[in-house]
Each structure stands twice: as C-alpha cells, then as structure tokens.
Design a protein around this motif. Structure first.
Motif, PDB file in Angstrom:
ATOM      1  N   ASN A  23       5.863  -3.084  -0.880  1.00 17.31           N
ATOM      2  CA  ASN A  23       4.824  -4.016  -0.460  1.00 17.31           C
ATOM      3  C   ASN A  23       3.910  -4.458  -1.599  1.00 17.31           C
ATOM      4  OD1 ASN A  23       5.953  -3.698   2.017  1.00 17.31           O
ATOM      5  ND2 ASN A  23       4.318  -2.432   2.858  1.00 17.31           N
ATOM      6  N   MET A  76      -1.896   4.658   0.265  1.00 16.42           N
ATOM      7  CA  MET A  76      -0.629   4.627   1.009  1.00 16.42           C
ATOM      8  C   MET A  76       0.443   3.963   0.162  1.00 16.42           C
ATOM      9  SD  MET A  76      -0.077   3.478   4.953  1.00 16.42           S
ATOM     10  CE  MET A  76       1.384   3.930   5.861  1.00 16.42           C
ATOM     11  N   SER A 114      -4.283  -1.260   4.840  1.00 19.56           N
ATOM     12  CA  SER A 114      -4.361   0.170   4.526  1.00 19.56           C
ATOM     13  C   SER A 114      -5.298   0.426   3.350  1.00 19.56           C
ATOM     14  CB  SER A 114      -2.975   0.743   4.237  1.00 19.56           C
ATOM     15  OG  SER A 114      -2.586   0.466   2.909  1.00 19.56           O
ATOM     16  N   MET A 115      -5.515  -0.588   2.506  1.00 20.65           N
ATOM     17  CA  MET A 115      -6.421  -0.429   1.363  1.00 20.65           C
ATOM     18  C   MET A 115      -7.861  -0.754   1.775  1.00 20.65           C
ATOM     19  SD  MET A 115      -4.346  -0.038  -1.454  1.00 20.65           S
ATOM     20  CE  MET A 115      -2.589   0.256  -1.318  1.00 20.65           C
ATOM     21  N   GLY A 116      -8.046  -1.095   3.044  1.00 20.19           N
ATOM     22  CA  GLY A 116      -9.388  -1.372   3.524  1.00 20.19           C
ATOM     23  C   GLY A 116      -9.840  -2.812   3.329  1.00 20.19           C
ATOM     24  N   ASN A 139      -4.335   6.713   9.163  1.00 19.63           N
ATOM     25  CA  ASN A 139      -5.283   5.725   8.623  1.00 19.63           C
ATOM     26  C   ASN A 139      -5.573   4.607   9.612  1.00 19.63           C
ATOM     27  OD1 ASN A 139      -2.892   4.332   8.406  1.00 19.63           O
ATOM     28  ND2 ASN A 139      -3.062   3.919   6.223  1.00 19.63           N
ATOM     29  N   GLN A 166     -10.682 -11.085   3.222  1.00 21.81           N
ATOM     30  CA  GLN A 166     -10.012 -10.735   1.955  1.00 21.81           C
ATOM     31  C   GLN A 166      -8.495 -10.865   2.089  1.00 21.81           C
ATOM     32  OE1 GLN A 166     -11.880  -6.853   1.610  1.00 21.81           O
ATOM     33  NE2 GLN A 166     -12.903  -7.460  -0.288  1.00 21.81           N
ATOM     34  N   MET A 180      -0.185  -3.392   3.978  1.00 22.27           N
ATOM     35  CA  MET A 180      -0.654  -2.733   2.756  1.00 22.27           C
ATOM     36  C   MET A 180      -2.130  -3.064   2.529  1.00 22.27           C
ATOM     37  SD  MET A 180      -1.593  -3.643  -0.538  1.00 22.27           S
ATOM     38  CE  MET A 180      -0.918  -5.300  -0.718  1.00 22.27           C
ATOM     39  N   GLY A 239       4.677  -6.300   5.888  1.00 23.16           N
ATOM     40  CA  GLY A 239       4.377  -5.068   5.163  1.00 23.16           C
ATOM     41  C   GLY A 239       3.281  -5.262   4.127  1.00 23.16           C
ATOM     42  N   VAL A 240       3.242  -6.451   3.528  1.00 20.33           N
ATOM     43  CA  VAL A 240       2.233  -6.734   2.502  1.00 20.33           C
ATOM     44  C   VAL A 240       0.846  -6.817   3.147  1.00 20.33           C
ATOM     45  CG1 VAL A 240       1.474  -8.469   0.859  1.00 20.33           C
ATOM     46  CG2 VAL A 240       3.883  -7.861   0.976  1.00 20.33           C
ATOM     47  N   ALA A 260      -2.016   2.846  -5.107  1.00 17.44           N
ATOM     48  CA  ALA A 260      -2.544   3.727  -4.061  1.00 17.44           C
ATOM     49  C   ALA A 260      -3.580   4.700  -4.617  1.00 17.44           C
ATOM     50  CB  ALA A 260      -1.396   4.487  -3.400  1.00 17.44           C
ATOM     51  N   PHE A 319       4.746   2.757   0.282  1.00 22.89           N
ATOM     52  CA  PHE A 319       5.649   2.259   1.309  1.00 22.89           C
ATOM     53  C   PHE A 319       7.117   2.266   0.862  1.00 22.89           C
ATOM     54  CE2 PHE A 319       1.513   0.320   1.546  1.00 22.89           C
ATOM     55  CZ  PHE A 319       1.185   0.397   2.884  1.00 22.89           C
ATOM     56  N   ARG A 332     -12.805   0.380   7.435  1.00 26.04           N
ATOM     57  CA  ARG A 332     -12.249  -0.131   6.177  1.00 26.04           C
ATOM     58  C   ARG A 332     -12.710   0.715   4.993  1.00 26.04           C
ATOM     59  NH1 ARG A 332     -13.111  -5.282   8.734  1.00 26.04           N
ATOM     60  NH2 ARG A 332     -15.040  -5.659   7.618  1.00 26.04           N
ATOM     61  N   ILE A 369     -10.796  -5.367  -3.812  1.00 23.40           N
ATOM     62  CA  ILE A 369     -11.209  -5.266  -2.410  1.00 23.40           C
ATOM     63  C   ILE A 369     -12.558  -4.540  -2.311  1.00 23.40           C
ATOM     64  CG2 ILE A 369     -10.623  -4.114  -0.202  1.00 23.40           C
ATOM     65  CD1 ILE A 369      -8.902  -6.554  -0.798  1.00 23.40           C
ATOM     66  N   LEU A 405      -3.810   2.455  11.096  1.00 22.92           N
ATOM     67  CA  LEU A 405      -3.065   1.194  11.140  1.00 22.92           C
ATOM     68  C   LEU A 405      -2.487   1.058  12.541  1.00 22.92           C
ATOM     69  CD1 LEU A 405      -1.164   1.031   7.738  1.00 22.92           C
ATOM     70  CD2 LEU A 405      -3.030  -0.416   8.498  1.00 22.92           C
ATOM     71  N   ARG A 410       0.838   6.366  10.577  1.00 22.32           N
ATOM     72  CA  ARG A 410      -0.081   5.228  10.710  1.00 22.32           C
ATOM     73  C   ARG A 410      -1.297   5.557  11.569  1.00 22.32           C
ATOM     74  NH1 ARG A 410       4.275   3.419   8.891  1.00 22.32           N
ATOM     75  NH2 ARG A 410       4.422   1.466   7.723  1.00 22.32           N
ATOM     76  N   ARG A 423     -10.777   3.907   4.980  1.00 23.53           N
ATOM     77  CA  ARG A 423      -9.395   3.693   4.537  1.00 23.53           C
ATOM     78  C   ARG A 423      -9.285   3.671   3.020  1.00 23.53           C
ATOM     79  NH1 ARG A 423      -7.607  -1.102   8.598  1.00 23.53           N
ATOM     80  NH2 ARG A 423      -6.793   0.183  10.291  1.00 23.53           N
ATOM     81  N   GLN A 424     -10.379   3.302   2.359  1.00 21.58           N
ATOM     82  CA  GLN A 424     -10.340   3.257   0.897  1.00 21.58           C
ATOM     83  C   GLN A 424     -10.181   4.642   0.291  1.00 21.58           C
ATOM     84  OE1 GLN A 424     -13.817   0.945  -0.119  1.00 21.58           O
ATOM     85  NE2 GLN A 424     -12.933  -0.933   0.694  1.00 21.58           N
TER      86      GLN A 424
END
Lengths: 220, 359
Positions: B92, B86, A125-127, B52, A132, A122, A118-119, B154, B88, B78, B109, B54, B49, B81-82
């Motif tokens: 997470n 999201m 999902s943050m791109g 985005n 990275q 995550m 899940g991490v 998020a 959870f 990517r 990031i 996933l 999912r 997605r920024q």
C-alpha cells in the motif's frame, strides 16, 4: 485561401477556445468537488452517506440526460441572470459549463474508484483525516487518470460548442454551419473541419502526454 | 500493551449476519512478537483491524497502551492511531510518491515541520537500508524493497505497536527471511510490540514469541510459540505445524504391512523429538525436565539394551532462537529389548511417537 477566410477562421477559433476553456475551468471547479463528494459518500468509502450520494447522483444523472440543445434553450432565463444576456459567446459558456460539470464529476468519481482501497486504508491507519486523505492520497494518486478524463470532457465540449451557434455564440461549429452549410461554401466547410481535427488531435495528444508524465506506475 | 476483552465483530447484511469474530480475549505483552495464525477467512484480518479500529468491533473493548480504543472517536482516534504502525501484504505505497516521500507521509499527516521530517526520513531509510533508493518510485522497486519502505513508513511516528497484516505473504522465501530478520531486529532495538497475522507457519516459527491460532472467528489455541509448536492440541494447529515439520517415512521402508504390535523379525519405527525448554535456556541454573538435545540418548539405547538404532532421517531446527530436533529411527532387537528401550525413552522424556513395527 483568401485573407477573408483566414480571418474568419481565426476569429472563430478564438471564440471556440474562449468558450471551451472558460467552460472547462468553471466545470472543473464545480465537477471536481462534486465528484469527490460522490466518491467519499459511497458505502465503504471514508464518509459513507447514502442520502447525499443518492441525491447528488440523481441530479447529475438528470442533467446528463438532457440533450445539450434542449438544455441550452431551457436555461435561457438562468443564462440571462448570470451574464446579463442570453445570446453571444459569453452566454454560451453557461450551458456549456452546466452540461460539462456533471460529466466531470462522474469522471472524477470513476478515476478515484480506481485507487486501491488498501492505500486509503493505509492512510486511515496512519491517522489521516478525511480531508488529508482527499488532499494527500486521492487527488495525487488519481491525477493521471483524471487528466485523461478531463481531456475527454474538453473534446466533448469542443463538439458541444458547435451548437452554441444557435445562441449566436460563434465559434468554429457556427462558422461551418453558416458559411459552409447554409452558403454552400465548401472550402470554408473543409477548412473548418480541418482546424477542428487539428484542435482535437492537439488536445488529446497534450492530455496523453501530461497523463503519462503524471503516471508513476509505469516508469520507463 | 494490547488487551482485547470479549471483542466481537459481526457483519450485518440482508443475506444474513456473518460473525467474523466471536467473543475474543487476548493479551499481548509489551515488547513481544505475537503471531496470529489462521487460514483465509478465519477472522485474523478482522482481528488485527479491530486493534486500530479500522474495523469497529460490534462488541467488547480494545485497549492499546492503556487507552481504550473502542471509546475513541474522530480526532482522538486518529491521534491514537498514530501510535500504532501498520504494514500490509500489498505494501500500500503511494505510487505518485518517491520512497522518501512515502516515508514522510505519516509525518506530514501529523503536521511536523519540513526539516524535522527530512531528518527523521533519513534516519528511517538508513534503518531499512534504502537510503540509496530514496528518490525511486515504488514501481521501480522489488517486493522486498517495497516492504522495507512500508516498514520505514510504519515506524516513522515512533509507534509502540506495529501491526503486520500478512506482510510477507506476497514475498518469495528469501525476501521473507530478510524482512523477518528486519522485524526481529527492530523489535529488539526499539522494544516494539509486534502483532502479526499470517497463514505461514514458517513466519511464526521464525520470529514469534507467542502465538494464537484462530479458526472460524475463534481463538482455538494460544501460548508460547515453542509450546504450541511442539505440543499442538487442536487439529488445525497440528496441520499448521505439519506444514513446516512433516516427517516423511522414506519410500525404502515398506509401510504397507506396518503393524501396531511387535511381531517376530520386526523392528520399531519411531519418531523422537528433542525439545529444549526456552525458559531453561534463559535461566541455565533452572533444571529442565525435558531431554536436552545434548543428551546421548541414541548411544545409551545401544549400550544399555543391546539394540541397533538405525537413523533414517533427522534435523535440527530453530524455533525463533531455541533448538528443536527430530529424529526418525528404526530400533532393531528382540521384543524385550525394544520394550525396555521405549521405557527408557519415556523416562528421559524424549517426546516419543511410535509409528509401528515393520519388517
């Protein structure tokens, strides 16, 4: 205890530490990236690639299957190529590294698989890019577990280094065999074993302490 | 804001293909809170999912903020997605990072300079009321606090859309309420579009503007939350509504010999629902065609038809911000008076459910 024995012990301890420390450092340099590649190329991980995963996995397994004493002799030509000689303390580092690196790669892999998927999801999902994710998520999150694994590798290297005597590598194991066993000097044998016990205990205690410090899931 | 066109997701395996999501069409408007409710295994996780990417859909197109997500790859994906935050179910959070460092993660990031990250993190921690815990590690926080960190993280990159994957399922009811209040608050403050999947009807009832019900990879029903809640069409939807709105007949009423028709000496057991049109509440000049909760329906029955009305149970609830009342009543009187009462109730458009006649 005679001064002579003390001197022998210290020299041998120095040789053992030299072999083991250099070997573990180089083994980490090879084993950590290898372990990361083994992890991320798994199915359902960030860069699935069955071919890379299976080939690397097979190589790692093959090296790990060879008994150390056989490996040491088998790679003598390679050792000579790398350090210019096939005997001596420095020469022993080469087989020690080669036996240790695949072991470390598996340790890294199993530590990284402990990270909650899940991490990683995550981070995706943050791109975050794969690089990275490795650098900012997988390595820091598995560090406490990796520390324990490297401690394990270090101790098994101390054990393996005893066989380095066969290549004239010196070290504590060699001392115990040549003086304690072959010359029936029981006092040397006992002293060597005691030093080895202290060394192993010390390494384990240090590893545990560092891992505990790094483990943020249990903060007292 | 979000548009799904014929989106499909099938998992191929040797054991057989599993269609987790069958041709799904969905449109989520700018600034709304959209709920997707379904039981576990219904496909809601896959659906969210796909937004985005996933999970990469095996068919169809996904648009977010005008961009076709399904056409993007690698760095472009990517980047896109920024713009989609999201949160959870299990938060997470990174265990080795403090609260502040976790919130900083998406900003790192994106490669923002350190001083910008710091000021943004400060701002976010204030928004979720965690500025005092900034140097705590996740293991030192409660579930609700962890989710607040998740929300702050998020929101860090100022996304236009927030996807919530069962964000309150692991929390106790009270914490759930406070997290939902926070989500509602940021929805208004930041005009953030929120898509939430859940299996809890309370969650939908509390904050969603519109809702879709998903079952076996199909959306079986969708519409405004008020409408779906008060007029559920499908059995699964009714089942969900019942989880939060189950009118129970108290044991003192003997329902064993309840009959569908009038018999001498019996009284009518009925459930009345007082709806209010959420649109009418926003436009007071528009005449509503449903009975308002302020109409004196019960006393009118008594006066007009000479029946007695015995209130057995009742409650007034809120669907997001719109009131919604239910009343379980016994109507006591002669056959004619009861029939007239029913006719009147239908006329004033109280939603009437006749349960039967009891002694």
């Amino acid at each position: 205890m005679s001064n002579n024995l003390m001197e022998l012990l210290l020299t041998s301890l120095g040789e053992t530490i030299y072999m083991v420390v250099v070997a573990i450092l180089i083994a980490c340099l090879i084993g950590i990236p290898l372990g990361i590649i083994l992890t991320i190329t798994r199915k359902d991980h960030i860069l699935p690639n069955a071919a890379v995963h299976n080939v690397l996995g097979a190589i790692v397994n093959a090296i790990r299957s060879v008994p150390f004493i056989i490996l040491m002799v088998a790679i003598i030509p390679f050792t000579r190529l790398v350090v210019g000689s096939s005997i001596g303390t420095t020469a022993a580092i080469v087989p020690l590294t080669i036996t240790c690196a695949p072991f470390i790669s598996r340790i890294i892999e199993s530590s990284m698989l402990e990270i909650d998927p899940g991490v990683i999801e995550m981070a995706q999902s943050m791109g975050a890019s794969p690089w990275q994710i490795i650098w900012k998520v997988m390595l820091p999150e598995s560090l406490h577990s990796v520390t324990l694994g490297i401690t394990l590798a270090l101790i098994s290297l101390i054990g393996a280094s005893a066989m380095a005597g066969a290549l004239g590598g010196g070290g504590l194991g060699d001392l115990a065999i040549r003086y304690g066993y072959q010359r029936f000097q029981t006092d040397v044998m006992i002293a060597t074993v005691i030093v080895l016990i202290i060394l192993v205990q010390g390494v384990q205690a240090l590893g545990n302490a560092v891992s505990k410090k790094l483990n943020k899931t249990k903060i007292s | 804001m979000i548009k799904l066109v014929n989106v499909e997701k099938t998992y191929y395996s040797k054991a057989g293909d599993i269609a987790a999501l069958k041709k799904t069409n969905l449109e989520i408007r700018d600034g709304e809170i959209f709920g997707i409710i379904g039981l576990s295994g219904a496909g809601k996780s896959t659906l969210i999912r796909c937004i985005n990417m996933l999970e990469v859909p095996t068919g169809g197109q996904v648009f977010v903020d005008g961009k076709e997500m399904t056409a993007l790859h690698g760095a472009e994906l990517r980047k896109a997605r920024q713009n989609i935050g999201m949160i959870f179910q299990h938060f997470n959070l990174l265990a080795t990072r403090t609260v502040a460092q976790n919130v900083a993660f998406p900003l790192e990031i994106q490669g923002l300079p350190k001083d910008q990250i710091k000021s943004r993190v400060d701002e976010l921690l204030k928004l979720v009321q965690l500025d005092e815990r900034r140097d705590y590690y996740p293991s030192q926080l409660s579930g609700g606090q962890k989710q607040r960190v998740g929300i702050a993280r998020a929101l860090a990159s100022n996304p236009k859309v927030l996807l919530s994957d069962e964000a309150t399922s692991a929390l106790d009811p009270q914490t759930t309420k406070s997290i939902l209040a926070l989500l509602k608050d940021i929805n208004k403050k930041l005009n953030l579009t929120i898509v939430m999947i859940t299996h809890q009807m309370e969650v939908v009832k509390e904050i969603c503007d519109r809702v879709a019900v998903i079952e076996n990879g199909h959306i079986i029903e969708q519409g405004s939350m008020y409408k779906v809640f008060t007029e559920p069409q499908e059995e699964t939807t009714k089942e969900f509504v019942r989880t939060v709105n189950d009118i129970k007949i108290p044991p003192i009423i003997d329902t064993a010999d309840m009959k569908p028709d009038y018999f001498p000496g019996s009284c009518l057991l009925a459930n009345l629902e007082f709806l209010s049109d959420p649109d009418a509440a926003q436009h007071p000049d528009k005449k509503s065609d449903t009975a308002e909760a302020d109409q004196p329906v019960v006393s009118a029955l008594v006066k007009k038809f000479g029946v007695d009305v015995n209130i057995i149970s009742g409650k007034v609830d809120y669907l997001k911000d719109t009131p919604y009342g239910t009343l379980l009543v016994e109507i006591i009187g002669g056959e004619k008076a009861i029939q007239d009462s029913l006719a009147y109730l239908n006329e004033v458009k109280v939603k009437l459910e006749v349960l039967g006649y009891v002694k």
